[in-house]
Design an enzyme around this catalytic site. Sequence first.
Site, PDB file in Angstrom:
ATOM      1  N   HIS A  25      27.972  62.031 -96.891  1.00 54.61           N
ATOM      2  CA  HIS A  25      28.908  61.010 -98.168  1.00 54.61           C
ATOM      3  C   HIS A  25      29.422  61.852 -98.941  1.00 54.61           C
ATOM      4  O   HIS A  25      29.603  62.148 -99.910  1.00 54.61           O
ATOM      5  CB  HIS A  25      28.068  59.749 -98.785  1.00 54.61           C
ATOM      6  CG  HIS A  25      29.074  59.103 -99.504  1.00 54.61           C
ATOM      7  ND1 HIS A  25      29.071  57.449 -98.744  1.00 54.61           N
ATOM      8  CD2 HIS A  25      30.351  58.506 -99.510  1.00 54.61           C
ATOM      9  CE1 HIS A  25      29.742  56.914 -99.345  1.00 54.61           C
ATOM     10  NE2 HIS A  25      30.640  57.447 -99.880  1.00 54.61           N
ATOM     11  N   GLU A  85      22.148  54.775 -94.662  1.00 55.12           N
ATOM     12  CA  GLU A  85      22.478  55.677 -95.667  1.00 55.12           C
ATOM     13  C   GLU A  85      21.630  55.669 -97.263  1.00 55.12           C
ATOM     14  O   GLU A  85      20.784  56.356 -97.454  1.00 55.12           O
ATOM     15  CB  GLU A  85      24.679  56.511 -96.046  1.00 55.12           C
ATOM     16  CG  GLU A  85      24.484  55.754 -96.682  1.00 55.12           C
ATOM     17  CD  GLU A  85      26.029  56.686 -97.310  1.00 55.12           C
ATOM     18  OE1 GLU A  85      26.839  56.398 -95.787  1.00 55.12           O
ATOM     19  OE2 GLU A  85      26.255  56.025 -98.365  1.00 55.12           O
ATOM     20  N   ARG A 140      32.767  53.613 -94.397  1.00 53.54           N
ATOM     21  CA  ARG A 140      31.504  52.787 -94.702  1.00 53.54           C
ATOM     22  C   ARG A 140      30.712  52.890 -93.083  1.00 53.54           C
ATOM     23  O   ARG A 140      31.491  52.384 -92.366  1.00 53.54           O
ATOM     24  CB  ARG A 140      31.573  51.245 -95.633  1.00 53.54           C
ATOM     25  CG  ARG A 140      31.459  51.489 -96.535  1.00 53.54           C
ATOM     26  CD  ARG A 140      31.146  52.243 -97.449  1.00 53.54           C
ATOM     27  NE  ARG A 140      31.588  51.603 -99.111  1.00 53.54           N
ATOM     28  CZ  ARG A 140      32.396  53.112 -99.513  1.00 53.54           C
ATOM     29  NH1 ARG A 140      31.519  54.363 -98.780  1.00 53.54           N
ATOM     30  NH2 ARG A 140      31.996  53.001-100.871  1.00 53.54           N
TER      31      ARG A 140
HETATM   32  P1  NAD Z   1      42.816  51.427 -99.747  1.00 54.79           P
HETATM   33  O1  NAD Z   1      42.551  49.596-100.481  1.00 54.79           O
HETATM   34  O2  NAD Z   1      43.972  51.575-100.657  1.00 54.79           O
HETATM   35  O3  NAD Z   1      43.229  50.985 -98.109  1.00 54.79           O
HETATM   36  C1  NAD Z   1      42.065  49.833 -97.630  1.00 54.79           C
HETATM   37  C2  NAD Z   1      43.585  49.304 -96.493  1.00 54.79           C
HETATM   38  O4  NAD Z   1      42.490  49.348 -95.419  1.00 54.79           O
HETATM   39  C3  NAD Z   1      44.829  48.664 -96.975  1.00 54.79           C
HETATM   40  O5  NAD Z   1      45.509  49.404 -96.519  1.00 54.79           O
HETATM   41  C4  NAD Z   1      44.172  46.969 -96.443  1.00 54.79           C
HETATM   42  O6  NAD Z   1      44.775  46.132 -95.680  1.00 54.79           O
HETATM   43  C5  NAD Z   1      43.575  47.902 -95.003  1.00 54.79           C
HETATM   44  N1  NAD Z   1      42.430  46.540 -94.120  1.00 54.79           N
HETATM   45  C6  NAD Z   1      41.993  45.436 -95.187  1.00 54.79           C
HETATM   46  N2  NAD Z   1      41.471  44.899 -93.685  1.00 54.79           N
HETATM   47  C7  NAD Z   1      41.128  45.782 -93.042  1.00 54.79           C
HETATM   48  C8  NAD Z   1      41.082  45.027 -91.337  1.00 54.79           C
HETATM   49  N3  NAD Z   1      40.137  44.290 -91.368  1.00 54.79           N
HETATM   50  N4  NAD Z   1      40.923  45.780 -90.318  1.00 54.79           N
HETATM   51  C9  NAD Z   1      42.042  46.875 -91.137  1.00 54.79           C
HETATM   52  N5  NAD Z   1      42.664  47.308 -91.740  1.00 54.79           N
HETATM   53  C10 NAD Z   1      42.464  47.019 -92.879  1.00 54.79           C
HETATM   54  O7  NAD Z   1      41.218  51.575 -99.836  1.00 54.79           O
HETATM   55  P2  NAD Z   1      41.264  53.555 -99.617  1.00 54.79           P
HETATM   56  O8  NAD Z   1      40.991  54.449-100.502  1.00 54.79           O
HETATM   57  O9  NAD Z   1      42.262  54.347 -98.604  1.00 54.79           O
HETATM   58  O10 NAD Z   1      39.415  54.040 -99.085  1.00 54.79           O
HETATM   59  C11 NAD Z   1      39.400  52.863 -97.845  1.00 54.79           C
HETATM   60  C12 NAD Z   1      37.955  53.155 -98.078  1.00 54.79           C
HETATM   61  O11 NAD Z   1      37.170  54.453 -97.502  1.00 54.79           O
HETATM   62  C13 NAD Z   1      37.050  52.704 -98.783  1.00 54.79           C
HETATM   63  O12 NAD Z   1      36.885  51.301 -98.739  1.00 54.79           O
HETATM   64  C14 NAD Z   1      35.929  52.961 -99.185  1.00 54.79           C
HETATM   65  O13 NAD Z   1      34.750  52.406 -98.138  1.00 54.79           O
HETATM   66  C15 NAD Z   1      36.252  54.562 -98.640  1.00 54.79           C
HETATM   67  N6  NAD Z   1      35.610  55.743 -99.104  1.00 54.79           N
HETATM   68  C16 NAD Z   1      35.016  56.832 -99.078  1.00 54.79           C
HETATM   69  C17 NAD Z   1      35.341  57.931 -99.484  1.00 54.79           C
HETATM   70  C18 NAD Z   1      33.520  58.868 -99.309  1.00 54.79           C
HETATM   71  O14 NAD Z   1      33.300  60.501 -99.968  1.00 54.79           O
HETATM   72  N7  NAD Z   1      33.543  58.973 -97.495  1.00 54.79           N
HETATM   73  C19 NAD Z   1      35.722  57.794-100.646  1.00 54.79           C
HETATM   74  C20 NAD Z   1      36.565  56.879-101.092  1.00 54.79           C
HETATM   75  C21 NAD Z   1      36.518  55.585-100.628  1.00 54.79           C
END
Ligand code: NAD
Length: 318
Positions: A279, A247, A218
């Site tokens: 994105h 964005e 993000r």
């Molecule tokens: P997920 O929920 O499986 O994993 C997120 C991880 O972050 C978890 O292990 C959690 O413990 C950890 N976390 C929470 N708070 C934290 C902190 N303060 N410091 C460090 N780690 C922390 O999510 P995911 O499916 O792996 O997705 C991650 C992120 O990717 C989503 O939140 C979204 O913002 C982003 N995303 C982007 C796209 C894109 O097209 N660019 C697509 C999907 C997801």
Amino acid sequence: MQANQKFSYELEFFEGQLTPKTAGLTAGFQAVCAFVNDQINNETLEALAKYNIRLIALRCAGFNNVDLENAKRLNITVLRVPAYSPHAVAEHAVALILTLSRKTHKAYNRVREANFSLDRLVGMNIYGKTVGVFGTGKIGQVFAGLMKGFGCEVIAYDPYPNKNLEEDGIKYVSSSELFRRSDILSLHCPLTPETYQIVNNTTLSLMKKGAMLINTSRGKLINTSDVITFLRNKQLGYLGIDVYAEEEKLFFRDLSERIIDDEIIMQLMTFPNVLITAHQAFLTQEALTEIALTTMENIHTFEKGLKSQNEVSVEYIH
Ligand code: NAD
């Protein structure tokens, strides 16, 4: 639409973003399907409630753009697609790394103009580098495995370490150690009050000179002005981003004939060592199919009055 064959819902597609102003388009519908850059704030929710919308079916995993507290107050259910293809996003992060490290974006343009010179195309190996993974959930975990495959030393930070990764030789360190030791740092955590602008002057000053920062999570995880300062003084070596703090005003539109009213992104675009994609990390055929199927199933579950594991609510985040 293939995913709708089983359900035969009446679907209508609108081009614009969902905002307080466009919420009126939902009149006569029962549910609205939204995405990452739609503005689902209290004003939009109030308008949706007025038009009797009871369900917001997000076709994405992140839900930081939804005012969940007010959604609950207005009795609007919010469902999401928690996982569709972590591989799509993790592979895009790797694509950003490889493009930046081997300058293939520049080579491509040069060769098309019959410029076969190798001047200023010296890259760097990924093999042997220390890669930091900030957040080892679904995407971070896949990303860590890919970077291990490159022969990197992979270290990670997550408040909830994953035992499987530790068994695979990935070492969890503190957040500050991750910033300090990484040659390549990739962000894979959600945007929360704790992670808002986690990359800022303080954390950037911990990083190695010439390190690479990748963000496919993000935009607001990064203080972009601080990053520009560190790029300008050559402390930060490379920046690869698929997301940008502002964005909403730019991405998912063709603005090629417009004057862009965002000096920060314009400034970022002038750096030769910055790569920006709009994105698109999620955008693979496989992921789109999965998103469509889960979204339809979410709507179906709601229609049947069943509780869904894909529901997001205030309780879920507190
Ligand atoms: P997920 O929920 O499986 O994993 C997120 C991880 O972050 C978890 O292990 C959690 O413990 C950890 N976390 C929470 N708070 C934290 C902190 N303060 N410091 C460090 N780690 C922390 O999510 P995911 O499916 O792996 O997705 C991650 C992120 O990717 C989503 O939140 C979204 O913002 C982003 N995303 C982007 C796209 C894109 O097209 N660019 C697509 C999907 C997801």
